[in-house]
Design a protein around this motif. Sequence first.
Motif, PDB file in Angstrom:
ATOM      1  N   ALA A 216       4.650  -3.014  -3.265  1.00  0.00           N
ATOM      2  CA  ALA A 216       5.093  -1.694  -3.714  1.00  0.00           C
ATOM      3  C   ALA A 216       3.903  -0.777  -3.976  1.00  0.00           C
ATOM      4  O   ALA A 216       3.921   0.395  -3.578  1.00  0.00           O
ATOM      5  CB  ALA A 216       5.945  -1.830  -4.973  1.00  0.00           C
ATOM      6  N   SER A 217       2.860  -1.287  -4.605  1.00  0.00           N
ATOM      7  CA  SER A 217       1.709  -0.440  -4.926  1.00  0.00           C
ATOM      8  C   SER A 217       0.928  -0.039  -3.682  1.00  0.00           C
ATOM      9  O   SER A 217       0.202   0.956  -3.694  1.00  0.00           O
ATOM     10  CB  SER A 217       0.790  -1.120  -5.937  1.00  0.00           C
ATOM     11  N   HIS A 218       1.103  -0.774  -2.600  1.00  0.00           N
ATOM     12  CA  HIS A 218       0.452  -0.427  -1.328  1.00  0.00           C
ATOM     13  C   HIS A 218       1.419   0.272  -0.359  1.00  0.00           C
ATOM     14  O   HIS A 218       1.154   0.393   0.826  1.00  0.00           O
ATOM     15  CB  HIS A 218      -0.134  -1.678  -0.680  1.00  0.00           C
ATOM     16  N   LEU A 219       2.566   0.698  -0.895  1.00  0.00           N
ATOM     17  CA  LEU A 219       3.573   1.461  -0.145  1.00  0.00           C
ATOM     18  C   LEU A 219       4.118   0.720   1.064  1.00  0.00           C
ATOM     19  O   LEU A 219       4.522   1.327   2.051  1.00  0.00           O
ATOM     20  CB  LEU A 219       3.005   2.824   0.272  1.00  0.00           C
ATOM     21  N   ARG A 220       4.215  -0.577   0.978  1.00  0.00           N
ATOM     22  CA  ARG A 220       4.780  -1.392   2.059  1.00  0.00           C
ATOM     23  C   ARG A 220       6.242  -1.670   1.744  1.00  0.00           C
ATOM     24  O   ARG A 220       6.700  -2.807   1.717  1.00  0.00           O
ATOM     25  CB  ARG A 220       3.959  -2.668   2.220  1.00  0.00           C
ATOM     26  N   PHE A 221       6.985  -0.587   1.544  1.00  0.00           N
ATOM     27  CA  PHE A 221       8.374  -0.674   1.103  1.00  0.00           C
ATOM     28  C   PHE A 221       9.286  -1.450   2.046  1.00  0.00           C
ATOM     29  O   PHE A 221      10.153  -2.182   1.570  1.00  0.00           O
ATOM     30  CB  PHE A 221       8.943   0.719   0.848  1.00  0.00           C
ATOM     31  N   PRO A 222       9.146  -1.338   3.376  1.00  0.00           N
ATOM     32  CA  PRO A 222      10.059  -2.101   4.242  1.00  0.00           C
ATOM     33  C   PRO A 222       9.951  -3.616   4.065  1.00  0.00           C
ATOM     34  O   PRO A 222      10.876  -4.348   4.405  1.00  0.00           O
ATOM     35  CB  PRO A 222       9.637  -1.696   5.658  1.00  0.00           C
ATOM     36  N   GLU A 223       8.837  -4.098   3.534  1.00  0.00           N
ATOM     37  CA  GLU A 223       8.638  -5.537   3.381  1.00  0.00           C
ATOM     38  C   GLU A 223       9.106  -6.062   2.024  1.00  0.00           C
ATOM     39  O   GLU A 223       9.051  -7.265   1.774  1.00  0.00           O
ATOM     40  CB  GLU A 223       7.166  -5.870   3.596  1.00  0.00           C
ATOM     41  N   ILE A 224       9.546  -5.181   1.161  1.00  0.00           N
ATOM     42  CA  ILE A 224      10.032  -5.591  -0.157  1.00  0.00           C
ATOM     43  C   ILE A 224      11.473  -6.053  -0.024  1.00  0.00           C
ATOM     44  O   ILE A 224      12.297  -5.356   0.569  1.00  0.00           O
ATOM     45  CB  ILE A 224       9.904  -4.419  -1.154  1.00  0.00           C
ATOM     46  N   PRO A 225      11.800  -7.213  -0.567  1.00  0.00           N
ATOM     47  CA  PRO A 225      13.172  -7.720  -0.445  1.00  0.00           C
ATOM     48  C   PRO A 225      14.184  -6.780  -1.100  1.00  0.00           C
ATOM     49  O   PRO A 225      13.912  -6.197  -2.143  1.00  0.00           O
ATOM     50  CB  PRO A 225      13.141  -9.048  -1.193  1.00  0.00           C
TER      51      PRO A 225
ATOM     52  N   MET B 265      13.691  -5.564   4.883  1.00  0.00           N
ATOM     53  CA  MET B 265      13.789  -6.945   4.511  1.00  0.00           C
ATOM     54  C   MET B 265      14.989  -7.150   3.616  1.00  0.00           C
ATOM     55  O   MET B 265      15.150  -6.445   2.656  1.00  0.00           O
ATOM     56  CB  MET B 265      12.546  -7.314   3.722  1.00  0.00           C
ATOM     57  N   ASP B 266      15.806  -8.101   3.940  1.00  0.00           N
ATOM     58  CA  ASP B 266      16.972  -8.338   3.109  1.00  0.00           C
ATOM     59  C   ASP B 266      16.693  -9.295   1.970  1.00  0.00           C
ATOM     60  O   ASP B 266      17.168  -9.125   0.874  1.00  0.00           O
ATOM     61  CB  ASP B 266      18.126  -8.878   3.950  1.00  0.00           C
ATOM     62  N   GLY B 267      15.922 -10.332   2.219  1.00  0.00           N
ATOM     63  CA  GLY B 267      15.785 -11.324   1.172  1.00  0.00           C
ATOM     64  C   GLY B 267      14.413 -11.937   1.115  1.00  0.00           C
ATOM     65  O   GLY B 267      13.482 -11.524   1.796  1.00  0.00           O
ATOM     66  N   LEU B 268      14.334 -12.947   0.288  1.00  0.00           N
ATOM     67  CA  LEU B 268      13.068 -13.607   0.046  1.00  0.00           C
ATOM     68  C   LEU B 268      12.562 -14.382   1.245  1.00  0.00           C
ATOM     69  O   LEU B 268      11.361 -14.515   1.423  1.00  0.00           O
ATOM     70  CB  LEU B 268      13.205 -14.550  -1.143  1.00  0.00           C
ATOM     71  N   SER B 269      13.457 -14.896   2.070  1.00  0.00           N
ATOM     72  CA  SER B 269      13.001 -15.697   3.207  1.00  0.00           C
ATOM     73  C   SER B 269      12.120 -14.875   4.136  1.00  0.00           C
ATOM     74  O   SER B 269      11.137 -15.380   4.667  1.00  0.00           O
ATOM     75  CB  SER B 269      14.179 -16.303   3.964  1.00  0.00           C
ATOM     76  N   ASP B 270      12.457 -13.597   4.313  1.00  0.00           N
ATOM     77  CA  ASP B 270      11.617 -12.739   5.145  1.00  0.00           C
ATOM     78  C   ASP B 270      10.244 -12.539   4.506  1.00  0.00           C
ATOM     79  O   ASP B 270       9.218 -12.574   5.173  1.00  0.00           O
ATOM     80  CB  ASP B 270      12.280 -11.372   5.358  1.00  0.00           C
ATOM     81  N   MET B 271      10.239 -12.322   3.197  1.00  0.00           N
ATOM     82  CA  MET B 271       8.976 -12.116   2.502  1.00  0.00           C
ATOM     83  C   MET B 271       8.134 -13.385   2.516  1.00  0.00           C
ATOM     84  O   MET B 271       6.924 -13.336   2.683  1.00  0.00           O
ATOM     85  CB  MET B 271       9.223 -11.665   1.058  1.00  0.00           C
ATOM     86  N   LEU B 272       8.784 -14.534   2.372  1.00  0.00           N
ATOM     87  CA  LEU B 272       8.053 -15.791   2.365  1.00  0.00           C
ATOM     88  C   LEU B 272       7.392 -16.076   3.707  1.00  0.00           C
ATOM     89  O   LEU B 272       6.400 -16.799   3.765  1.00  0.00           O
ATOM     90  CB  LEU B 272       8.973 -16.942   1.967  1.00  0.00           C
ATOM     91  N   SER B 273       7.915 -15.504   4.771  1.00  0.00           N
ATOM     92  CA  SER B 273       7.283 -15.701   6.075  1.00  0.00           C
ATOM     93  C   SER B 273       5.884 -15.096   6.110  1.00  0.00           C
ATOM     94  O   SER B 273       5.048 -15.510   6.910  1.00  0.00           O
ATOM     95  CB  SER B 273       8.152 -15.108   7.190  1.00  0.00           C
ATOM     96  N   LEU B 274       5.608 -14.146   5.235  1.00  0.00           N
ATOM     97  CA  LEU B 274       4.269 -13.556   5.146  1.00  0.00           C
ATOM     98  C   LEU B 274       3.274 -14.514   4.502  1.00  0.00           C
ATOM     99  O   LEU B 274       2.075 -14.285   4.540  1.00  0.00           O
ATOM    100  CB  LEU B 274       4.318 -12.252   4.351  1.00  0.00           C
ATOM    101  N   PHE B 275       3.760 -15.608   3.911  1.00  0.00           N
ATOM    102  CA  PHE B 275       2.914 -16.539   3.182  1.00  0.00           C
ATOM    103  C   PHE B 275       2.297 -17.605   4.085  1.00  0.00           C
ATOM    104  O   PHE B 275       1.832 -18.617   3.591  1.00  0.00           O
ATOM    105  CB  PHE B 275       3.735 -17.212   2.073  1.00  0.00           C
ATOM    106  N   GLN B 276       2.273 -17.417   5.374  1.00  0.00           N
ATOM    107  CA  GLN B 276       1.763 -18.433   6.275  1.00  0.00           C
ATOM    108  C   GLN B 276       0.242 -18.471   6.324  1.00  0.00           C
ATOM    109  O   GLN B 276      -0.345 -19.495   6.646  1.00  0.00           O
ATOM    110  CB  GLN B 276       2.324 -18.220   7.685  1.00  0.00           C
ATOM    111  N   GLU B 277      -0.414 -17.366   6.025  1.00  0.00           N
ATOM    112  CA  GLU B 277      -1.874 -17.295   6.095  1.00  0.00           C
ATOM    113  C   GLU B 277      -2.491 -17.724   4.775  1.00  0.00           C
ATOM    114  O   GLU B 277      -1.875 -17.627   3.719  1.00  0.00           O
ATOM    115  CB  GLU B 277      -2.300 -15.856   6.427  1.00  0.00           C
ATOM    116  N   SER B 278      -3.747 -18.179   4.833  1.00  0.00           N
ATOM    117  CA  SER B 278      -4.423 -18.576   3.595  1.00  0.00           C
ATOM    118  C   SER B 278      -4.730 -17.360   2.726  1.00  0.00           C
ATOM    119  O   SER B 278      -4.715 -17.445   1.509  1.00  0.00           O
ATOM    120  CB  SER B 278      -5.693 -19.358   3.907  1.00  0.00           C
ATOM    121  N   THR B 279      -5.017 -16.230   3.353  1.00  0.00           N
ATOM    122  CA  THR B 279      -5.183 -14.971   2.640  1.00  0.00           C
ATOM    123  C   THR B 279      -4.152 -14.001   3.168  1.00  0.00           C
ATOM    124  O   THR B 279      -4.025 -13.807   4.376  1.00  0.00           O
ATOM    125  CB  THR B 279      -6.595 -14.378   2.839  1.00  0.00           C
ATOM    126  N   ILE B 280      -3.436 -13.383   2.274  1.00  0.00           N
ATOM    127  CA  ILE B 280      -2.427 -12.401   2.659  1.00  0.00           C
ATOM    128  C   ILE B 280      -3.067 -11.027   2.575  1.00  0.00           C
ATOM    129  O   ILE B 280      -3.531 -10.608   1.508  1.00  0.00           O
ATOM    130  CB  ILE B 280      -1.194 -12.497   1.752  1.00  0.00           C
TER     131      ILE B 280
END
Length: 196
Positions: free
Chosen positions: A85-94, A1-16
């Motif tokens: 980060a605490s769940h080791l989802r490093f590729p999704e961190i901006p 993930m390069d930036g925040l826009s990619d991370m914000l796309s994960l915010f579409q669900e009511s529960t993440i």
Amino acid sequence: MDGLSDMLSLFQESTIYVDPRGDLDLAINRNEKLRNFRVSSSAMCRASPVWGAMLTNGFKESSPGSDPVTFPEDDVLAFFILLLASHLRFPEIPRVLDLELLKEVCVLCDKYDCLVVVQPFLDRWKLEVYFKKGYEYTPEGYRSWAWIGWSTGDPAIIHRVKEYYILHSRTNAAKELLDTENSVLDEELPSGLVRK
């Protein structure tokens, strides 16, 4: 993930679902930006001794089937980065954060004693912000750099921030530290950075 826009796309669900098999629900709500997360309590306990104490010392919020554990004072995006980060989802961190979000991540790392989970990203984040904005020569910019330097233990940043405040601050009759705009700094800066 390069930036925040990619991370914000994960915010579409009511529960993440940070961990789809997670056993704990969280509600982070600051400035009326409510987000619900499903996480692994064991991942959170490993990432932060503060979270570990909260979740293992009989807090009623941490029992299965109860209401979500709430964090009403924490920045939602910064908290989400710590959860990834605490769940080791490093590729999704901006890979890039702006100054304000980097400061918020550092504030939470200081609050929850979990700098270690974002340590691999800090140098890149600091360099990206510095090369884009420098030290941002405003009172707000130096407040942000104060938190970044303090929580990461970066001596160069701490030196620069202290130098700025030595030259651009004063105390009032109550011995509170004031900036150039007469704002009280004692509560806006890390407590270890400002000594009375």
